[in-house]
Design a protein around this motif. Structure first.
Motif, mmCIF file in Angstrom:
data_model
loop_
_atom_site.group_PDB
_atom_site.id
_atom_site.type_symbol
_atom_site.label_atom_id
_atom_site.label_comp_id
_atom_site.label_asym_id
_atom_site.label_seq_id
_atom_site.Cartn_x
_atom_site.Cartn_y
_atom_site.Cartn_z
ATOM 1 N N ASP A 21 -13.013 -59.852 -72.730
ATOM 2 C CA ASP A 21 -14.341 -59.232 -72.702
ATOM 3 C C ASP A 21 -15.301 -60.041 -71.837
ATOM 4 O O ASP A 21 -16.187 -59.484 -71.180
ATOM 5 C CB ASP A 21 -14.899 -59.119 -74.122
ATOM 6 N N GLU A 22 -15.137 -61.345 -71.840
ATOM 7 C CA GLU A 22 -16.025 -62.220 -71.078
ATOM 8 C C GLU A 22 -15.671 -62.268 -69.599
ATOM 9 O O GLU A 22 -16.565 -62.294 -68.749
ATOM 10 C CB GLU A 22 -15.967 -63.637 -71.650
ATOM 11 N N GLY A 23 -14.365 -62.271 -69.277
ATOM 12 C CA GLY A 23 -13.991 -62.497 -67.885
ATOM 13 C C GLY A 23 -12.876 -61.648 -67.348
ATOM 14 O O GLY A 23 -12.330 -61.948 -66.278
ATOM 15 N N GLY A 24 -12.497 -60.580 -68.048
ATOM 16 C CA GLY A 24 -11.419 -59.730 -67.575
ATOM 17 C C GLY A 24 -10.057 -60.305 -67.899
ATOM 18 O O GLY A 24 -9.937 -61.409 -68.436
ATOM 19 N N LEU A 25 -9.008 -59.563 -67.561
ATOM 20 C CA LEU A 25 -7.652 -59.988 -67.887
ATOM 21 C C LEU A 25 -7.269 -61.275 -67.175
ATOM 22 O O LEU A 25 -6.427 -62.035 -67.657
ATOM 23 C CB LEU A 25 -6.650 -58.884 -67.536
ATOM 24 N N ARG B 285 -16.776 -50.912 -73.701
ATOM 25 C CA ARG B 285 -16.975 -52.162 -74.449
ATOM 26 C C ARG B 285 -16.004 -53.241 -73.981
ATOM 27 O O ARG B 285 -16.328 -54.438 -74.002
ATOM 28 C CB ARG B 285 -16.789 -51.917 -75.954
ATOM 29 N N HIS B 286 -14.807 -52.827 -73.597
ATOM 30 C CA HIS B 286 -13.757 -53.752 -73.169
ATOM 31 C C HIS B 286 -13.252 -53.266 -71.808
ATOM 32 O O HIS B 286 -12.226 -52.581 -71.740
ATOM 33 C CB HIS B 286 -12.603 -53.771 -74.171
ATOM 34 N N ALA C 140 -9.007 -64.032 -80.168
ATOM 35 C CA ALA C 140 -9.450 -64.974 -79.142
ATOM 36 C C ALA C 140 -9.161 -64.423 -77.750
ATOM 37 O O ALA C 140 -9.983 -64.547 -76.831
ATOM 38 C CB ALA C 140 -8.767 -66.317 -79.339
ATOM 39 N N ALA C 141 -7.999 -63.797 -77.579
ATOM 40 C CA ALA C 141 -7.634 -63.237 -76.276
ATOM 41 C C ALA C 141 -8.560 -62.084 -75.894
ATOM 42 O O ALA C 141 -8.991 -61.974 -74.738
ATOM 43 C CB ALA C 141 -6.179 -62.770 -76.299
ATOM 44 N N VAL C 142 -8.871 -61.219 -76.853
ATOM 45 C CA VAL C 142 -9.783 -60.106 -76.584
ATOM 46 C C VAL C 142 -11.162 -60.635 -76.193
ATOM 47 O O VAL C 142 -11.792 -60.125 -75.249
ATOM 48 C CB VAL C 142 -9.882 -59.175 -77.814
ATOM 49 N N ALA C 143 -11.633 -61.672 -76.886
ATOM 50 C CA ALA C 143 -12.934 -62.253 -76.552
ATOM 51 C C ALA C 143 -12.937 -62.815 -75.137
ATOM 52 O O ALA C 143 -13.901 -62.623 -74.375
ATOM 53 C CB ALA C 143 -13.294 -63.339 -77.560
ATOM 54 N N ARG D 216 -17.712 -52.056 -61.856
ATOM 55 C CA ARG D 216 -17.319 -53.335 -61.256
ATOM 56 C C ARG D 216 -17.854 -53.459 -59.830
ATOM 57 O O ARG D 216 -18.258 -54.547 -59.407
ATOM 58 C CB ARG D 216 -15.797 -53.460 -61.271
ATOM 59 N N ALA D 217 -17.839 -52.352 -59.103
ATOM 60 C CA ALA D 217 -18.356 -52.383 -57.733
ATOM 61 C C ALA D 217 -19.851 -52.683 -57.731
ATOM 62 O O ALA D 217 -20.345 -53.414 -56.853
ATOM 63 C CB ALA D 217 -18.086 -51.044 -57.046
ATOM 64 N N GLU D 218 -20.577 -52.134 -58.695
ATOM 65 C CA GLU D 218 -22.009 -52.422 -58.789
ATOM 66 C C GLU D 218 -22.250 -53.913 -58.993
ATOM 67 O O GLU D 218 -23.125 -54.510 -58.366
ATOM 68 C CB GLU D 218 -22.636 -51.631 -59.941
#
Length: 228
Positions: free
Chosen positions: A30-34, A101-102, A24-27, A162-164
């Motif tokens: 992946d969706e919104g960063g740490l 991917r992550h 769940a934490a990895v998901a 991320r800058a893009e």
């Protein structure tokens, strides 16, 4: 006692275990960063009370260690290459692909080594690739050098991605928008080496740049190993 040594509590009333918590934490990452990861948010995704998670994980730092270890399984090939260069090359490229991917992985690479089974297996694979080719101190410095290269290259590539997204400008669009300023600065004659790079250099994509730099570092390690 590390998180890997500490036993898990009984899984009730809502079935829980560290595997589900980490997934769940990895998901979320992946969706919104740490910044999207917290014990409260993980608990909400699992429909569990936040206090339930503290029986499995004491701190966010432990959760990050578990997440890192989970993803490090993706670094390891199914079969170990026989050649040391290929072994380190495969590990480097698989680490890069895992970070793409992550993306949050780039924020954790280069820190203290994780002590989970996958993290230890990655370290073992790096050292084993060079085992017997030199004394242990030389092997360790070689592994550190190769790891430092691909960690830095991966972090730079992810920062550019991320800058893009943050600016809405692709690399080409950003170069085009910055062109007038760069042109005027180069025209001063103060930056001749940079002007040569801008006008005459061949610009390659991130994957090609990564592969070329990695080969150069491996060449340097090979030269060191070849010395008596």
């Amino acid at each position: 006692m590390t998180v890997w040594d500490r036993p898990e509590p009984p899984a009730r009333p809502v079935p829980l275990d560290r595997e589900r918590i980490v997934a769940a934490a990895v998901a979320l990452a992946d969706e919104g960063g740490l910044e999207a990861v917290s014990l409260r948010k993980v608990a909400a995704r699992l429909n569990a009370g936040p206090m339930r998670l503290y029986g499995y994980i004491s701190t966010k730092e432990e959760l990050l260690d578990l997440m890192m270890d989970e993803v490090q399984a993706e670094f390891l090939p199914e079969e170990r290459p026989g050649d040391w260069r290929e072994a380190l090359r495969v590990l480097a490229h698989r680490t890069r692909l895992a970070a793409l991917r992550h993306e949050w992985l780039a924020d954790l690479l280069g820190g203290r080594p994780t002590l989970g089974p996958n993290g230890l297996a990655v370290t073992e694979a790096k050292l084993a690739a060079l085992d017997g080719l030199a004394d242990i101190d030389t092997v360790m410095r070689a592994v550190e050098t190769v790891s430092a290269y691909f960690t830095g290259a991966i972090r730079r590539e992810v920062a550019n991605l991320r800058a893009e997204r943050a600016t809405g400008l692709s690399k080409r669009d950003w170069q085009r928008a910055s062109g007038p300023h760069v042109t005027s600065m180069l025209a001063t004659g103060r930056f001749p080496a940079l002007a040569k790079a801008v006008h005459d250099g061949t610009h390659v994509d991130a994957e090609a740049s990564f592969a070329t730099g990695l080969d150069w570092v491996l060449d340097a390690v090979a030269a060191k190993l070849a010395r008596p």
